[in-house]
Design a protein around this motif. Sequence first.
Motif, PDB file in Angstrom:
ATOM      1  N   ILE A 177       0.810  -1.217   0.000  1.00 12.41           N
ATOM      2  CA  ILE A 177       0.000   0.000   0.000  1.00 12.41           C
ATOM      3  C   ILE A 177       0.845   1.270   0.000  1.00 12.41           C
TER       4      ILE A 177
ATOM      5  N   THR B 126       0.780   6.549   0.221  1.00 10.41           N
ATOM      6  CA  THR B 126       0.268   5.472  -0.634  1.00 10.41           C
ATOM      7  C   THR B 126       0.701   5.608  -2.080  1.00 10.41           C
TER       8      THR B 126
ATOM      9  N   TRP C 213      -1.339   4.551  -5.467  1.00 10.76           N
ATOM     10  CA  TRP C 213      -2.361   3.547  -5.160  1.00 10.76           C
ATOM     11  C   TRP C 213      -3.726   4.181  -4.923  1.00 10.76           C
TER      12      TRP C 213
ATOM     13  N   LYS D 298      -6.324  -3.750   1.652  1.00  3.67           N
ATOM     14  CA  LYS D 298      -6.211  -2.458   0.986  1.00  3.67           C
ATOM     15  C   LYS D 298      -7.538  -1.702   1.050  1.00  3.67           C
TER      16      LYS D 298
END
Length: 134
Positions: free
Chosen positions: A47, A66, A69, A98
């Motif tokens: 992540i 992050t 992402w 996630k």
Amino acid sequence: MQPVPFVPWAWRDPSWANEPEHDEAELARRPDTGLIGYHVEATDGGIGKIDEDNAKVPNDCLMVDTGPWIFGHKVVLPVGTVQRIDHDERKVYVDRTKEQIKNAPEYDPDNHEDYRQRTGDYYTESYRALPPML
């Protein structure tokens, strides 16, 4: 027998702090500072990394960048989500998915107490609904 309740703001296994490369005085003040730059792995993949701004959040949280992402956001994870730390691989393993991390309350540095309450409630409920995988 009741299961042990989840405490989002406490390390479940602080034994990682006994690693010899860490300065003990620094760890006593901020045990998470030795983790800056470590990759963070959810149960279903990476992540991001522990951010250099980690010192801006309380020491019972980890600031995670992050990257792309979730569009470059920073999220704050309570240290109670940390399952284990691998210093050789420089990885922090958390026991949430996630999706659970993505849906957590957004960090608000201007309203710290409200954020803490919302985040604590969110993760406590997530552990009630889906206990950690051992």
